[in-house]
Design a protein around this motif. Sequence first.
Motif, PDB file in Angstrom:
ATOM      1  N   UNK A   1       0.823  -1.217   0.000  1.00 16.85           N
ATOM      2  CA  UNK A   1       0.000   0.000   0.000  1.00 16.85           C
ATOM      3  C   UNK A   1       0.856   1.266   0.000  1.00 16.85           C
ATOM      4  N   UNK A   2       2.168   1.125  -0.089  1.00 22.30           N
ATOM      5  CA  UNK A   2       3.072   2.259  -0.062  1.00 22.30           C
ATOM      6  C   UNK A   2       2.916   3.060  -1.359  1.00 22.30           C
ATOM      7  N   UNK A   3       2.732   4.349  -1.259  1.00 19.67           N
ATOM      8  CA  UNK A   3       2.485   5.174  -2.432  1.00 19.67           C
ATOM      9  C   UNK A   3       3.774   5.853  -2.873  1.00 19.67           C
ATOM     10  N   UNK A   4       4.152   5.630  -4.134  1.00 23.75           N
ATOM     11  CA  UNK A   4       5.307   6.305  -4.704  1.00 23.75           C
ATOM     12  C   UNK A   4       4.918   6.901  -6.053  1.00 23.75           C
ATOM     13  N   UNK A   5       5.459   8.074  -6.394  1.00 24.30           N
ATOM     14  CA  UNK A   5       5.135   8.690  -7.680  1.00 24.30           C
ATOM     15  C   UNK A   5       5.633   7.837  -8.844  1.00 24.30           C
ATOM     16  N   UNK A   6       4.779   7.647  -9.840  1.00 25.31           N
ATOM     17  CA  UNK A   6       5.188   6.889 -11.023  1.00 25.31           C
ATOM     18  C   UNK A   6       6.285   7.627 -11.772  1.00 25.31           C
TER      19      UNK A   6
END
Length: 708
Positions: free
Chosen positions: A367-372
């Motif tokens: 669920x970790x959000x990183x910018x594409x």
Amino acid sequence: MYDKNRIESLRLDALEPRIDYTPFYYHFQKAYIARRGEVSSYCRFALSLADAFEKWGVAIAPGELIVGRPSEELLTEEERAEWALISRYAMGEQHVPVGQDSHMAFDYDRLLTMGTTGIKAMIDQKIAALPAGDPLTVKKADWYRSCRICMDALERFSERYAQKAEELAAAETDPAQKAEYETIAAICRKVPKYPASSFYEAVQSTAFVTFAMSVKPLRPSMLQYQLGRPDRYLYPYYKADVEAGVLCDDFAQTLIDCLCIQINRRVPSGLSSGFMVGGRAPDGTPVSNPITRMCMNAIRHNRLVYPSLGLCHCSDTPKGDLDLACAILAEGHSHPAIFNDDVIAAGLRYYGLTPEEACSYIHSTCVEITPCSSSNVWVASPYTNLPGELVAVLNSDDFTDMNALYKAYKDHILQKIRNDSNYQILCRYERARYCPDPFLSCLVKDCLETGTDIEEGGARYNWIMPSFVGLANAADGLAAIRKLVFEEGFVTLDEYKAALQDNFSSHPALYARIRELPGYGNNGIAEGNPEWYVNNLSSWIADACENFTVPFSSGRLIPSLFCWVMHDRFGQVTGATPDGRLAGFPLGDGSGPAQGREMEGPTTSLLSSTCWDHTRFIGGIAVNMKFSASLLGEHSTDMLSTLIGTYLDRGGFEIQINVTDNRILEDARLHPENYRDLVVRIGGYSDYFTRLSPTMQEEVIRRTTHTL
């Protein structure tokens, strides 16, 4: 016509694949050692990569339409013995600094629209523009040349697949299979070398380059790159082919299914790899198209642990997309997880992304959000055992009131954040020194733009995301101590400590009293209740992380509240905790209530899980819910959709659903051979139930089972 038999055959092969990257590492490290002192570290990496891609086995099986996966080749006994020596030497030289890899999606738009030839042209332009006389020019030019070598190596690797397909076609007697091999050969000669010009080419280029990137030669490990947002970058090719009359939805779905199956051939179970669909485009419109729904339907067709699929839901998401997701979940599949696009985009903007960038992100594994396309983020670095640290503080002093205890606990956590942050910073500098990666840098902004390797800070966003595990246990424990020690005087603090030390065996009355108290998950928001501690502690953690910076551009410390498998690992080494959890049992499985603590039903549980602000926890929040499959009725899908909608409307970050029955899970424990593809949701990711540890299986079974 949709090729159901083909997908079922490929699915069964991918259920228990043999995934071994050892031959690649053997070839790379042998070449790497031989080049010591001959060339720069950048070119040494690139030339050794090219050697490994030239010697690594190529595998194409009948029925595969999308190719690129570890071959079935094995090292000989002599080669394996040699590699054991080579690996120790090569990795000893590199110090193998710790840290995370592959928690990202690289730039698929650049790959598909430019191809490697376009990327090499960009590199040549950058070299030509370097200023004469600048001391950095020599270094940057050398690094750019290494990037070019990597792109040449990737082209040659794809050419070898084309040659293999031609060899198979020449030996094939079945006309249909022969035609498939010939098509594969033609496509592998076209992409990734040149821009994709068809849907099939775009899918193949996406899969192949992701596979080729799934090696980290100077840090051998199992990588799990995410495929980003395929319903964005693949849709233009789908639309053009459909309008030209050369693509039908059945074949497009077959290719999507093949793409998804291939993930299971390159990433071992127990990790997490997939993609996201939906959300908002940069112009603010919701993303919803046939590829969105094909990606979700692939979950039904494949019934495998991957892809880890996230549906990004915004306020404008068509109801039909959420309904489809709920229908799939109600059938017993563990995907898709539902992410709140509005909350996540707001969080990304809070941390400095532009509105256009904030709509393009990936759940980097769980669920970790990183910018594409533009990040080098170290997620879960490290994990912190919140209830375990509470026990440590309890044993450190004698506290006369709750305020003193709670302050000491937060001071203790703050010092741990500081120490952990300092260690991660040192690891970043070590990685920059010893582990360049010009190959990956070619597809991450702004590495080529600035002439800076990704490990040296070339990515636009370089965050570190510590994750805090067992929030519910800590909150329940703090509330219990406050109530039973400092408010009611039911026991003294020394008696409470003694009960923890003997796992409550000599204190049954205290244990029973603790378990009678309403835990987090029952909407008790008054001060001193578990929800109050969750709200206060989470806000304090987010504030604390903002006091720290990390190296390179946009370096920040951004918190997480998810666990992967760490709730089980921490639980195994943690004694009894103040919330009444017994020694050895897993901690809470995410950011929702601890196992079995909800008493008032699913709606009340979700009210508790959204009584605090999720926005700043871009590092990831996971809320698990379990529903009884046998009690789902005619309108259950609509009710599930409404329940999820309530959670999202209240600012929930992410929710994941298990629809199963404990009788099935119990039978799977006794007869695992009958449930090889039974997939369950864990702490942000999914895994095959029969491959879980006994304690993890028990943890899943003991979660509260809700009804609709």
